[in-house]
Scaffold this active site. Structure first.
Site, PDB file in Angstrom:
ATOM      1  N   SER A   1      51.223  20.012  69.914  1.00  0.00           N
ATOM      2  CA  SER A   1      51.453  20.307  71.508  1.00  0.00           C
ATOM      3  C   SER A   1      50.003  21.090  71.891  1.00  0.00           C
ATOM      4  CB  SER A   1      52.033  21.451  70.870  1.00  0.00           C
ATOM      5  OG  SER A   1      53.645  21.558  70.493  1.00  0.00           O
TER       6      SER A   1
ATOM      7  N   ARG B   1      41.551  18.462  74.459  1.00  0.00           N
ATOM      8  CA  ARG B   1      40.860  19.343  74.488  1.00  0.00           C
ATOM      9  C   ARG B   1      41.647  20.232  73.621  1.00  0.00           C
ATOM     10  NH1 ARG B   1      42.111  18.617  79.024  1.00  0.00           N
ATOM     11  NH2 ARG B   1      40.694  17.142  79.316  1.00  0.00           N
TER      12      ARG B   1
ATOM     13  N   ASP C   1      55.539  19.444  72.432  1.00  0.00           N
ATOM     14  CA  ASP C   1      56.458  19.879  72.494  1.00  0.00           C
ATOM     15  C   ASP C   1      57.293  19.413  73.728  1.00  0.00           C
ATOM     16  OD1 ASP C   1      55.408  21.394  74.097  1.00  0.00           O
ATOM     17  OD2 ASP C   1      54.689  23.349  73.003  1.00  0.00           O
TER      18      ASP C   1
HETATM   19  C1  BGC Z   1      49.699  22.610  75.691  1.00  0.00           C
HETATM   20  C2  BGC Z   1      50.711  21.431  76.118  1.00  0.00           C
HETATM   21  C3  BGC Z   1      51.796  22.116  75.576  1.00  0.00           C
HETATM   22  C4  BGC Z   1      51.736  23.871  76.773  1.00  0.00           C
HETATM   23  C5  BGC Z   1      53.263  24.563  75.479  1.00  0.00           C
HETATM   24  C6  BGC Z   1      49.590  23.619  76.750  1.00  0.00           C
HETATM   25  O1  BGC Z   1      48.514  24.467  75.996  1.00  0.00           O
HETATM   26  O2  BGC Z   1      48.581  21.342  76.517  1.00  0.00           O
HETATM   27  O3  BGC Z   1      50.222  20.283  74.845  1.00  0.00           O
HETATM   28  O4  BGC Z   1      52.436  21.410  75.407  1.00  0.00           O
HETATM   29  O5  BGC Z   1      50.938  23.905  75.975  1.00  0.00           O
HETATM   30  O6  BGC Z   1      52.755  24.283  74.537  1.00  0.00           O
END
Ligand code: BGC
Length: 490
Positions: free
Chosen positions: A162, A177, A215
């Site tokens: 995620s 990142r 996610d």
């Molecule tokens: C991430 C996402 C993720 C979200 C919730 C963010 O910091 O970059 O990829 O879906 O958090 O988990």
């Protein structure tokens, strides 16, 4: 994030009658800083819509709008046995999911493993080794060695990773990142799939990485599986983000693939990065400190104002400022515990907002227990109001992302599947978010809300399995968009 307290109702009304003028003035100032009125919500949403478009364009923008190569929804007839791995902030979850023959039928077994904090800022190899060890433990615990040896094909795995990743193929992803406070060296700019696969290979695990999944995409797919009016999958947790289904023809940056314009493709917005340029977000000086002191200043501007990881820290920074520079909150007391960065998490605010007692006795106990501080009744009233302001701002700004997707896609009515600790456990988050949506989208009073944000299905378990199954299904059907390796799929 630590566990939130169990939900309790009703909460008390609160009274400012006995709050002295200097504290009242501070409360008014905090209200000014943290309130987001209807006009601002609309302004943020309008800007958001344009930024979503920009992210899909060839030039790109600060919202990544990552194509995921999830090309449509499940129809309920996906079958097979799948592994799912979810690298969350606090835990690592491994699941085995059996999608049955009956429409929508599935079984799931799962184990959780703690994700040690040191790993989040350690080095890359330690991370993959740890993940692969957990997966190995899971497989060995749930399967007989002989069964594993006799398996003629590897188990397909959906890996929920995620973080923002650029995907040219569904089973790979170049980490753009780290977010959510992760800071593992040597991974940004790299494809995470071979790093993970090398650790699997070392252990000779009978597993094949079939899909790397966000996610939000898992949430979208799992939620649509059980409710086909779900059109957006959101996470309001440690981080924040959403995914939705776009038409390939509306994604100029993938035009060179020459896909049919009406073919669906799930887009992982990564809208935590919304307004990194700071054009519309109503940031306070405390948001600026959070950003400056984070491992990635200038990134995830939106997320840093609303996600669970930052709510406790915002609250803490305000209290320290009130003690040091303003009204002398907790005057004469040793606030050394309060000075520790990230020592409070969102559950601290949640607990305060849930204190049912008129004299805020539970809040008083919380401050004594966690911070060795004794708050007078008016001081506790201020803390209570501050928690409400921070929690309300998070919910109201969160609604802008959902409203922007609806506006962009001209969705007038749908269900939105939401998951994450803040959505599920933070008091009043849902009601506050729904109220903000009403204000942004100008729905008539007294009617059912046409866009309804509801609890999602398990995205990183069932959702990940469904995505792995969908991938295999479409390879069989000859749709190879975003597929580089068909081994074991045909
Ligand atoms: C991430 C996402 C993720 C979200 C919730 C963010 O910091 O970059 O990829 O879906 O958090 O988990």
């Amino acid at each position: 994030m630590v566990d939130f307290p169990p939900r309790r109702k009703p909460s008390r009304k609160g009274s400012m009658a006995d709050v002295p003028k200097d504290l009242l003035d501070q409360i008014k100032e905090l209200e000014r800083l943290f309130s987001v009125d209807q006009a601002k919500l609309k302004e943020v949403t309008e800007h958001f819509v344009g930024e979503l478009e920009k992210g899909l364009s060839v030039e790109g923008g600060s919202i990544p709008m990552n194509p995921t190569w999830v090309m449509g929804y499940p129809d309920g007839y996906e079958t097979g046995t799948f592994l799912a791995l979810d690298m969350g902030g606090t835990n690592l979850r491994v699941c085995e999911i059996i999608l049955g023959e009956e429409k929508g039928e599935f079984e799931i077994i799962q184990s959780k493993y703690r994700m040690p904090d040191e790993l989040k800022s350690g080095d890359s190899e330690e991370l993959w080794e740890y993940i692969a060890d957990c997966l190995q433990q899971f497989i060995e615990y749930h399967h007989e060695v002989e069964d594993l040896e006799q398996m003629d094909s590897k188990l397909p795995l959906g890996f929920t990773f995620s973080f923002p990743a650029t995907q040219d193929f569904i089973d790979h992803g170049v980490l753009q990142r780290w977010t959510k406070g992760f800071d593992i060296s040597g991974v940004e700019g790299k494809d995470v799939a071979p790093l993970f696969e090398a650790a699997l290979e070392k252990r000779k695990l009978p597993v094949r990485l079939s899909a790397l999944i966000n996610d939000t995409t898992g949430t979208l797919i799992a939620s649509h599986y059980t409710d086909d009016t779900m059109q957006i999958g959101c996470i309001f947790g440690t981080g924040c983000n959403a995914a939705y289904m776009e038409n390939c023809g509306s994604v100029p940056k993938i035009a060179h693939y020459n896909l049919p314009p009406d073919m669906p493709i799930a887009i992982n917005c990564e809208y935590g990065a919304f307004d990194n340029e700071l054009v519309v977000l109503p940031r306070t000086p405390f948001d600026v400190i959070i950003d400056n002191d984070s491992p990635r200043p200038g990134q995830q501007a939106f997320e840093k104002m609303i996600a669970g990881l930052y709510l406790g820290e915002l609250f803490r920074l305000v209290l320290v400022d009130l003690h040091d520079n303003k009204c002398g909150l907790f005057e004469g007391q040793d606030i050394s515990k309060l000075r520790k960065a990230y020592s409070l998490d969102a559950s601290f605010l949640s607990f305060i907002e849930e204190d049912p007692f008129e004299n805020l006795s539970e809040t008083a106990e919380l401050f004594a227990r966690e911070l060795s501080l004794k708050g007078s009744k008016p001081e506790l009233e201020l803390c209570r109001r501050l928690a409400e302001l921070i929690g309300t701002r998070a919910a109201r700004l969160s609604a802008c992302g959902v409203a922007a997707i609806c506006k962009k896609k001209k969705i007038e009515s749908c269900h939105v599947g939401a998951d994450g600790s803040v959505f599920n456990k933070y008091p009043h988050f849902k009601v506050r978010g729904a109220q903000a949506l009403r204000e942004i989208l100008d729905w008539p009073k007294g009617k059912r809300d046409p866009v309804d944000i509801r609890a999602a299905e398990d995205g990183s378990g069932v959702g990940a399995a469904l995505i792995a199954a969908l991938t295999i299904k479409r390879v069989k059907a000859g749709n190879l968009a975003g597929i580089r390796n068909t081994e074991g799929m045909t």
